[in-house]
Scaffold this active site. Structure first.
Site, mmCIF file in Angstrom:
data_model
loop_
_atom_site.group_PDB
_atom_site.id
_atom_site.type_symbol
_atom_site.label_atom_id
_atom_site.label_comp_id
_atom_site.label_asym_id
_atom_site.label_seq_id
_atom_site.Cartn_x
_atom_site.Cartn_y
_atom_site.Cartn_z
ATOM 1 N N CYS A 65 1.037 -1.200 -0.080
ATOM 2 C CA CYS A 65 -0.094 -0.277 -0.265
ATOM 3 C C CYS A 65 1.051 1.251 0.217
ATOM 4 C CB CYS A 65 -1.238 0.005 1.138
ATOM 5 S SG CYS A 65 -1.420 1.417 1.247
ATOM 6 N N CYS A 69 0.041 4.889 6.527
ATOM 7 C CA CYS A 69 -0.487 5.221 8.093
ATOM 8 C C CYS A 69 0.328 4.016 9.060
ATOM 9 C CB CYS A 69 -1.892 4.063 7.806
ATOM 10 S SG CYS A 69 -2.850 5.059 6.917
ATOM 11 N N CYS A 72 -0.388 0.374 10.377
ATOM 12 C CA CYS A 72 -0.046 -0.727 9.475
ATOM 13 C C CYS A 72 0.912 -1.700 8.594
ATOM 14 C CB CYS A 72 -1.689 0.114 8.383
ATOM 15 S SG CYS A 72 -1.888 -1.083 7.419
ATOM 16 N N CYS A 109 -16.314 -9.814 4.927
ATOM 17 C CA CYS A 109 -15.953 -8.012 4.222
ATOM 18 C C CYS A 109 -14.220 -8.678 3.522
ATOM 19 C CB CYS A 109 -15.285 -7.433 6.024
ATOM 20 S SG CYS A 109 -14.699 -5.800 5.838
ATOM 21 N N CYS A 140 -19.900 -6.581 3.476
ATOM 22 C CA CYS A 140 -18.672 -5.120 3.019
ATOM 23 C C CYS A 140 -17.798 -5.302 2.672
ATOM 24 C CB CYS A 140 -18.586 -5.433 4.470
ATOM 25 S SG CYS A 140 -17.584 -4.307 5.393
ATOM 26 N N CYS A 200 -19.906 1.285 8.699
ATOM 27 C CA CYS A 200 -19.173 0.798 9.263
ATOM 28 C C CYS A 200 -17.572 0.949 8.902
ATOM 29 C CB CYS A 200 -18.486 -0.881 8.916
ATOM 30 S SG CYS A 200 -17.830 -1.968 10.021
ATOM 31 N N ARG A 276 -18.154 -4.197 17.407
ATOM 32 C CA ARG A 276 -17.732 -4.716 17.024
ATOM 33 C C ARG A 276 -16.049 -4.955 17.968
ATOM 34 N NH1 ARG A 276 -17.221 -4.795 12.142
ATOM 35 N NH2 ARG A 276 -19.702 -5.365 11.490
HETATM 36 N N1 SAM Z 1 -6.866 0.272 3.116
HETATM 37 C C1 SAM Z 1 -8.305 0.394 3.553
HETATM 38 C C2 SAM Z 1 -8.128 1.803 4.600
HETATM 39 O O1 SAM Z 1 -7.323 2.287 5.082
HETATM 40 O O2 SAM Z 1 -9.076 2.327 4.686
HETATM 41 C C3 SAM Z 1 -8.535 -0.997 4.041
HETATM 42 C C4 SAM Z 1 -7.797 -1.670 5.177
HETATM 43 S S1 SAM Z 1 -7.339 -1.144 6.366
HETATM 44 C C5 SAM Z 1 -6.267 -2.091 7.094
HETATM 45 C C6 SAM Z 1 -8.763 -1.189 8.123
HETATM 46 C C7 SAM Z 1 -8.492 -0.820 8.974
HETATM 47 O O3 SAM Z 1 -7.475 -2.011 9.524
HETATM 48 C C8 SAM Z 1 -7.726 0.335 9.468
HETATM 49 O O4 SAM Z 1 -8.497 1.979 8.905
HETATM 50 C C9 SAM Z 1 -7.397 0.369 10.461
HETATM 51 O O5 SAM Z 1 -8.505 0.579 11.487
HETATM 52 C C10 SAM Z 1 -6.748 -1.471 10.677
HETATM 53 N N2 SAM Z 1 -5.998 -1.497 11.239
HETATM 54 C C11 SAM Z 1 -4.730 -1.697 10.108
HETATM 55 N N3 SAM Z 1 -3.708 -2.271 11.117
HETATM 56 C C12 SAM Z 1 -4.242 -2.533 12.306
HETATM 57 C C13 SAM Z 1 -3.479 -2.666 13.567
HETATM 58 N N4 SAM Z 1 -2.063 -3.342 13.659
HETATM 59 N N5 SAM Z 1 -4.047 -3.177 14.701
HETATM 60 C C14 SAM Z 1 -5.200 -3.049 14.587
HETATM 61 N N6 SAM Z 1 -5.828 -2.126 13.551
HETATM 62 C C15 SAM Z 1 -5.472 -2.217 12.357
HETATM 63 C C1 DTB Z 2 -11.403 -3.070 11.355
HETATM 64 O O1 DTB Z 2 -11.763 -2.040 11.893
HETATM 65 N N1 DTB Z 2 -10.556 -3.858 11.852
HETATM 66 C C2 DTB Z 2 -9.987 -4.852 10.512
HETATM 67 C C3 DTB Z 2 -11.403 -4.477 9.341
HETATM 68 N N2 DTB Z 2 -11.597 -3.277 10.294
HETATM 69 C C4 DTB Z 2 -10.521 -4.575 7.786
HETATM 70 C C5 DTB Z 2 -9.011 -5.184 9.729
HETATM 71 C C6 DTB Z 2 -8.098 -4.971 11.219
HETATM 72 C C7 DTB Z 2 -6.545 -5.586 11.036
HETATM 73 C C8 DTB Z 2 -5.501 -5.667 11.737
HETATM 74 C C9 DTB Z 2 -4.390 -5.727 11.301
HETATM 75 C C10 DTB Z 2 -4.111 -6.719 10.208
HETATM 76 O O2 DTB Z 2 -4.380 -7.927 10.491
HETATM 77 O O3 DTB Z 2 -3.431 -6.781 9.000
HETATM 78 FE FE1 SF4 Z 3 -3.048 0.902 3.211
HETATM 79 FE FE2 SF4 Z 3 -2.668 -0.124 5.183
HETATM 80 FE FE3 SF4 Z 3 -3.322 2.516 5.039
HETATM 81 FE FE4 SF4 Z 3 -4.943 0.509 4.344
HETATM 82 S S1 SF4 Z 3 -4.658 0.544 6.577
HETATM 83 S S2 SF4 Z 3 -4.556 2.758 3.435
HETATM 84 S S3 SF4 Z 3 -3.912 -0.807 3.930
HETATM 85 S S4 SF4 Z 3 -1.192 1.011 5.095
#
Ligand code: SAM
Ligand code: DTB
Ligand code: SF4
Length: 333
Positions: A65, A69, A72, A109, A140, A200, A276
């Site tokens: 990506c 963030c 992430c 989802c 979703c 959501c 959730r």
């Molecule tokens: N890329 C899209 C976005 O950022 O909206 C969708 C996927 S993103 C991985 C979805 C959500 O996963 C993020 O908004 C965040 O709330 C959650 N997330 C990602 N990494 C995480 C982590 N290490 N711990 C907890 N939540 C995480």
């Molecule tokens: C949300 O709020 N949590 C989920 C889903 N929406 C997409 C993602 C959590 C991701 C946790 C880190 C991972 O597994 O990469």
């Molecule tokens: Fe990309 Fe992760 Fe940020 Fe979603 S949360 S925009 S997958 S870096």
């Protein structure tokens, strides 16, 4: 339900009471037992007690990506061991959805590690949505920021929910993400609403934010008009290589009772929403999860994986439900 002074937000409109950060912070600071008691009362007035909604996640496009963030593992710029993979094909996604349905999930989802979908990326996702919907599951997707018209295409394909998190308080957001702004998130949420898709939207706690900033997140969510139908509350999963991993960030993990308080306040401020319990359940353990259910959580991510990190396995969750006398909620699709 607002007859009780402790539950009264600063009402600015008859239709949608608005929650100020101060009012939410006051709730967060209440004696723990009082807070949980009120949360459980609100919960029972609005939902079946002991029922839990099950959503299964699949990562349809993992890694690589462009965004930054700080939490992430899928950001290309962090060295986390997550590779940039090709998109799953539609059949693989349908197979996963069928397995999720057989295991008892009612919502499926589909997540993608994108800043937002390009039109050529969206086409296969539309096919996935159509086919998963045809299985009789709620659909979703979480694909990042949407441009004009994209939400309508998703709705036409049969998308029921779009996940797009605000993640934290507006004033803390810039310390976590620099490649987009809070306003961009709000604009996508408006497009989703405008297309008639359920929202959501939730966030992450344990990123080094203050209690007031946690209140700021909840106040934002609760003041969306209408507030989201689903609110995922994630506990940060610290992944090595991300800036928010403790080794780099120096933050100690959040006190689990503070996480429970956040759940309770989400329940009180958004009585009808599905709260959730999302990322981080494995680390929270059974006792803290049980407190979260008592605080009004009534939904979980169900299945052995989240997107790239682990989740309690299905057998462990079934055993937990059985211990707690909880039952999976039937589909509303
Ligand atoms: N890329 C899209 C976005 O950022 O909206 C969708 C996927 S993103 C991985 C979805 C959500 O996963 C993020 O908004 C965040 O709330 C959650 N997330 C990602 N990494 C995480 C982590 N290490 N711990 C907890 N939540 C995480
Ligand atoms: C949300 O709020 N949590 C989920 C889903 N929406 C997409 C993602 C959590 C991701 C946790 C880190 C991972 O597994 O990469
Ligand atoms: Fe990309 Fe992760 Fe940020 Fe979603 S949360 S925009 S997958 S870096």
């Amino acid at each position: 339900m607002h007859a009780d002074a402790t539950l009264t937000p600063n009402a600015q409109s008859v239709v949608m009471p608005r929650w100020t950060v101060a009012a939410v912070a006051e709730l967060l600071a209440r004696p723990f037992a009082d807070l949980l008691f009120d949360a459980q009362r609100v919960h029972r007035a609005n939902h079946a007690s002991n029922a839990v909604q099950l959503s299964t996640l699949v990562s349809v496009k993992t890694g690589g990506c462009s965004e930054d963030c700080g939490y992430c593992p899928q950001a290309a710029r962090f060295h986390t061991g997550v590779d940039n993979e090709a998109m799953l094909d539609v059949e693989a996604v349908v197979t996963a959805a069928r397995a999720a349905k057989d295991a008892g999930a009612t919502r499926f989802c589909m997540g993608a590690a994108w800043r937002g979908p390009k039109q050529r990326d969206l086409e296969p996702v539309l096919a996935m949505v159509r086919e998963v919907k045809a299985l009789g599951m709620e659909t979703c997707a979480t694909l990042g920021m949407l441009k004009d018209g994209q939400a309508d295409q998703l709705r036409e394909a049969g998308l029921d929910y779009y996940n797009h998190n605000l993640d934290t308080a507006p004033e803390f957001y810039g310390q976590i993400v620099s490649t987009r702004a809070y306003e961009d998130r709000l604009a996508t949420l408006e497009r989703v609403r405008g297309a008639g898709i359920h929202v959501c939207c939730g966030g992450i706690v344990g990123m080094g934010e203050t209690r007031l900033q946690r209140a700021g997140l909840i106040a934002q969510l609760a003041s969306l008009d209408p507030y989201p139908e689903s609110v995922p509350i994630n506990h940060l999963v610290q992944v090595e290589g991300t800036p928010l991993h403790a080794a780099l960030h120096g933050e100690s993990a959040l006190d689990p009772l503070e996480f429970v308080r956040t759940i309770a306040v989400a329940r009180i401020t958004m009585p009808r929403t599905m709260v959730r319990l999302s990322a981080g359940r494995r680390e929270l353990g059974e006792a803290v999860q049980a407190l979260c259910f008592l605080a009004g959580a009534n939904s979980i991510f169900y299945g052995d994986r989240l997107l790239t990190t682990g989740n309690p396995d299905v057998d462990a969750d079934r055993a937990l439900f059985s211990k707690l006398g909880m039952v999976p909620l039937a589909s509303t699709a």
